[in-house]
Design an enzyme around this catalytic site. Structure first.
Site, PDB file in Angstrom:
ATOM      1  N   HIS A 306       0.944  -0.403  -0.178  1.00 24.85           N
ATOM      2  CA  HIS A 306      -0.016  -0.157   0.237  1.00 24.85           C
ATOM      3  C   HIS A 306       0.898   1.967  -0.067  1.00 24.85           C
ATOM      4  CE1 HIS A 306      -2.997   2.859   0.797  1.00 24.85           C
ATOM      5  NE2 HIS A 306      -4.478   2.017   0.839  1.00 24.85           N
ATOM      6  N   ASP A 364      -8.291  -5.691  -0.741  1.00 22.88           N
ATOM      7  CA  ASP A 364      -8.162  -5.848  -1.248  1.00 22.88           C
ATOM      8  C   ASP A 364      -8.174  -7.855  -1.204  1.00 22.88           C
ATOM      9  OD1 ASP A 364      -7.488  -3.064  -2.701  1.00 22.88           O
ATOM     10  OD2 ASP A 364      -9.714  -3.931  -3.448  1.00 22.88           O
TER      11      ASP A 364
HETATM   12  C1  SDX Z   1      -5.876   0.430  -3.189  1.00 25.78           C
HETATM   13  O1  SDX Z   1      -4.347   4.904  -1.821  1.00 25.78           O
HETATM   14  C2  SDX Z   1      -5.268   3.603  -1.338  1.00 25.78           C
HETATM   15  O2  SDX Z   1      -5.858   4.294  -0.320  1.00 25.78           O
HETATM   16  C3  SDX Z   1      -5.860   2.816  -1.989  1.00 25.78           C
HETATM   17  C4  SDX Z   1      -7.007   2.151  -1.085  1.00 25.78           C
HETATM   18  C5  SDX Z   1      -8.722   2.757  -1.442  1.00 25.78           C
HETATM   19  O3  SDX Z   1      -8.436   2.260  -0.637  1.00 25.78           O
HETATM   20  O4  SDX Z   1      -8.817   3.562  -2.446  1.00 25.78           O
HETATM   21  O5  SDX Z   1      -6.364   1.683  -0.336  1.00 25.78           O
HETATM   22  C6  SDX Z   1      -7.119   0.990  -1.913  1.00 25.78           C
HETATM   23  O6  SDX Z   1      -5.241   0.608  -4.124  1.00 25.78           O
HETATM   24  C7  SDX Z   1      -5.165  -0.577  -1.812  1.00 25.78           C
HETATM   25  C8  SDX Z   1      -3.972  -0.787  -3.052  1.00 25.78           C
HETATM   26  C9  SDX Z   1      -4.258  -2.460  -4.479  1.00 25.78           C
HETATM   27  N1  SDX Z   1      -2.647  -2.245  -4.667  1.00 25.78           N
HETATM   28  C10 SDX Z   1      -2.382  -3.968  -4.527  1.00 25.78           C
HETATM   29  O7  SDX Z   1      -2.726  -4.784  -4.274  1.00 25.78           O
HETATM   30  C11 SDX Z   1      -1.864  -3.930  -6.481  1.00 25.78           C
HETATM   31  C12 SDX Z   1      -0.560  -4.376  -5.687  1.00 25.78           C
HETATM   32  N2  SDX Z   1       0.282  -3.841  -4.755  1.00 25.78           N
HETATM   33  C13 SDX Z   1       1.438  -3.124  -5.457  1.00 25.78           C
HETATM   34  O8  SDX Z   1       0.684  -2.453  -7.046  1.00 25.78           O
HETATM   35  C14 SDX Z   1       1.336  -1.638  -4.711  1.00 25.78           C
HETATM   36  O9  SDX Z   1       1.878  -2.181  -2.940  1.00 25.78           O
HETATM   37  C15 SDX Z   1       0.881  -0.620  -4.342  1.00 25.78           C
HETATM   38  C16 SDX Z   1       0.526  -0.119  -6.481  1.00 25.78           C
HETATM   39  C17 SDX Z   1      -0.664  -0.430  -3.604  1.00 25.78           C
HETATM   40  C18 SDX Z   1       1.485   0.376  -3.946  1.00 25.78           C
HETATM   41  O10 SDX Z   1       2.913   1.299  -4.944  1.00 25.78           O
HETATM   42  P1  SDX Z   1       3.365   1.948  -4.487  1.00 25.78           P
HETATM   43  O11 SDX Z   1       3.396   2.652  -2.592  1.00 25.78           O
HETATM   44  O12 SDX Z   1       4.432   2.682  -5.539  1.00 25.78           O
HETATM   45  O13 SDX Z   1       5.067   1.074  -4.049  1.00 25.78           O
HETATM   46  P2  SDX Z   1       6.003   0.650  -4.609  1.00 25.78           P
HETATM   47  O14 SDX Z   1       5.248  -0.048  -6.120  1.00 25.78           O
HETATM   48  O15 SDX Z   1       7.014   1.442  -5.193  1.00 25.78           O
HETATM   49  O16 SDX Z   1       6.525  -1.038  -3.984  1.00 25.78           O
HETATM   50  C19 SDX Z   1       7.332  -0.213  -3.746  1.00 25.78           C
HETATM   51  C20 SDX Z   1       8.330  -1.539  -3.207  1.00 25.78           C
HETATM   52  C21 SDX Z   1       9.013  -1.747  -4.614  1.00 25.78           C
HETATM   53  O17 SDX Z   1       9.978  -2.751  -4.439  1.00 25.78           O
HETATM   54  P3  SDX Z   1      11.892  -1.626  -4.961  1.00 25.78           P
HETATM   55  O18 SDX Z   1      11.649  -0.993  -6.486  1.00 25.78           O
HETATM   56  O19 SDX Z   1      11.368  -0.657  -3.613  1.00 25.78           O
HETATM   57  O20 SDX Z   1      12.623  -2.580  -4.900  1.00 25.78           O
HETATM   58  O21 SDX Z   1       8.235  -3.247  -2.421  1.00 25.78           O
HETATM   59  C22 SDX Z   1       7.099  -3.666  -4.065  1.00 25.78           C
HETATM   60  C23 SDX Z   1       8.263  -3.164  -4.763  1.00 25.78           C
HETATM   61  O22 SDX Z   1       8.001  -3.500  -6.538  1.00 25.78           O
HETATM   62  N3  SDX Z   1       6.425  -4.477  -3.939  1.00 25.78           N
HETATM   63  C24 SDX Z   1       6.103  -5.781  -4.347  1.00 25.78           C
HETATM   64  C25 SDX Z   1       4.463  -5.246  -4.269  1.00 25.78           C
HETATM   65  N4  SDX Z   1       4.338  -3.936  -4.025  1.00 25.78           N
HETATM   66  C26 SDX Z   1       4.878  -3.242  -3.914  1.00 25.78           C
HETATM   67  N5  SDX Z   1       6.505  -6.251  -4.742  1.00 25.78           N
HETATM   68  C27 SDX Z   1       5.032  -7.739  -3.785  1.00 25.78           C
HETATM   69  N6  SDX Z   1       4.509  -7.730  -4.205  1.00 25.78           N
HETATM   70  C28 SDX Z   1       3.566  -6.504  -4.069  1.00 25.78           C
HETATM   71  N7  SDX Z   1       2.004  -6.498  -3.864  1.00 25.78           N
END
Ligand code: SDX
Length: 429
Positions: A306, A364
């Protein structure tokens, strides 16, 4: 203002920027005059360090896993309140008295029907259209029916449009589902509560009576509460930006629906269940965890991580409890998908990669299992998220319109393209 300030030095020129404090949470550095004073912009493409507005609606502490709506913890609202009570709270800022609640419920209940011509919009979609595509189209089309509530400068018309959106989203969502499965639309019934009405519009058929299961209706209502609002997330920011141009509320909500559809946002509940189904069994979990950790593999664990929560999403805990209640009520206690989900959660929460990146289950992760058990296809999951989030979008949209600092949102950029150059005739290229 706090009397505090931040000093930014650019090209040996220092400018002082005021620091503002809220009631709780981080202070902000007001950079509104930075460009005027320094000729430089700030750069924050994902808005990871940017506050876009002042708000009194929702507060999140990502490190502590805290979520407050108008100061009330989500755990207490989910336990003791109902969704329309939370809608009232988000819209008006206070929990309703018994009289206010009765009046609000009556007003919402008596706006649940949509114009009969709306049903003809659905027939224009292919039968296999994704219900979110249908919702984007139909919600935007509402602005063609309600010209009496699109003057955004009139507080009364804004509130009428707000109630219409909250009241009609379940009806439109149920119609999108019925169209998707080829069954006739079911009209709302005014003697049912909000969640019961929605379940009946989705699952009743003309051939037999439909009795709402109160345990499932309560679970549905609680799922709506958990999805109602969440500060300045991507879809809420989309609604605010669309509204800042003066667009009508129905068009702004349609923009929010479109943004929510993405798998990184509201589409994650559908993607998370599809991921659990793809994993299929507990013994395949290590393979997928390895892929999620592999920088060269775009695969991510859907339902994990998140932007704000670097602790357990408080909504996910309540969602998990609701999942167990629904599965127990329906006799699916040993749903293999739940077994995979719980083992995946256990492994991920003990894995150093997820621990150091502070990746926890988000709302989710469990919602998909519950919604599937309730009888919804995965294609409807994000529609249900949009149904519930409509009140949050509407409350934030109203707050933005009423904000005296509100101006049209117009970010700038860091230009990395070609400097000016002269046109070359094709004979010289
Ligand atoms: C919702 O904003 C909100 O409040 C949203 C929400 C709401 O109520 O409105 O809460 C609802 O959208 C919840 C999130 C649902 N999305 C997912 O579950 C999709 C999977 N999650 C990721 O795509 C990600 O965690 C995000 C999009 C949710 C957050 O992305 P960020 O903040 O941009 O973080 P990031 O992508 O930069 O990740 C940080 C690190 C990265 O590694 P590095 O590049 O630093 O080495 O963590 C890793 C990412 O690769 N990472 C994951 C991961 N999520 C982040 N690795 C594996 N699996 C994951 N799910």
């Amino acid at each position: 203002m706090t009397g505090k300030s931040a000093v930014v030095t650019v090209d040996n020129k220092s400018v002082e920027l005021p620091v503002r404090s809220g009631s709780i949470g981080p202070d902000v550095v007001d950079i509104g005059t930075l460009y005027k004073q320094t000729g430089q912009f700030t750069y924050d493409p994902g808005f990871t360090s940017t506050a876009s507005c002042e708000s009194k609606i929702t507060y999140i502490d990502g490190d502590e896993g805290i979520l407050l709506h108008r100061g009330y913890p989500i755990e207490q609202l989910a336990e003791h309140g109902d969704f329309l009570e939370v809608c009232y709270l988000l819209l008006y800022g206070e929990l309703p008295t018994a009289v206010q609640k009765k009046d609000f419920d009556y007003r919402v209940t008596h706006h649940t029907m949509v114009h009969e011509q709306m049903s003809r919009f659905f027939t224009g979609f292919r039968r296999d259209a994704h219900p979110m595509a249908v919702m984007c189209g139909c919600v935007g089309a509402l602005s063609a029916f309600y010209h009496d509530s699109t003057d955004i400068t009139d507080p009364h018309q804004r509130m009428v449009a707000s109630l219409r959106m909250i009241a009609k989203m379940p009806t439109l969502a149920a119609m999108a589902y019925k169209y998707h499965i080829g069954q006739p639309f079911v009209y709302p019934k005014n003697d049912l509560d909000y969640a019961s009405n929605f379940l009946r519009m989705c699952f009743a058929v003309p051939c037999e009576d439909y009795v709402v299961n109160p345990v499932l209706a309560r679970a549905m209502d609680r799922i709506f509460i958990l999805h109602a609002d969440h500060e300045q997330n991507a879809s809420t920011s989309t609604v605010r930006l669309a509204g800042s141009s003066g667009a009508n509320p129905f068009a702004c909500i349609a923009a929010g629906i479109a943004c929510l559809w993405g798998p990184a946002h509201g589409g994650a509940n559908e993607a998370a269940l599809n991921m659990l189904a793809e994993i299929g069994s507990v013994d395949r979990i290590p393979e997928f965890v390895a892929r999620a950790k592999d920088k060269n593999d775009p695969f991510r664990l859907m339902g994990f991580g998140h932007r704000v929560y670097k602790n357990y999403d408080p909504r996910a805990k309540i969602m998990q409890k609701t999942t167990h209640e629904v599965l127990a009520e329906l006799g699916h206690r040993d749903d293999p998908l739940l077994e995979v989900a719980m083992e995946l959660e256990r492994i991920a929460l003990t894995d150093s990669y997820f621990i150091e990146k502070k990746l926890y289950p988000n709302i989710d992760f469990y919602s998909g299992i519950t919604l599937k058990a309730l009888g919804f296809p995965t294609t409807m999951f994000t529609v249900l998220f949009a149904l519930a989030r409509t009140v949050g979008w509407i409350a934030q949209w109203n707050e933005m319109i009423e904000d005296p600092e509100q101006r049209i949102g117009r970010p700038r950029q860091l230009y990395i393209g070609e400097p000016q150059r002269d046109y070359l005739p094709v004979s010289k290229r």
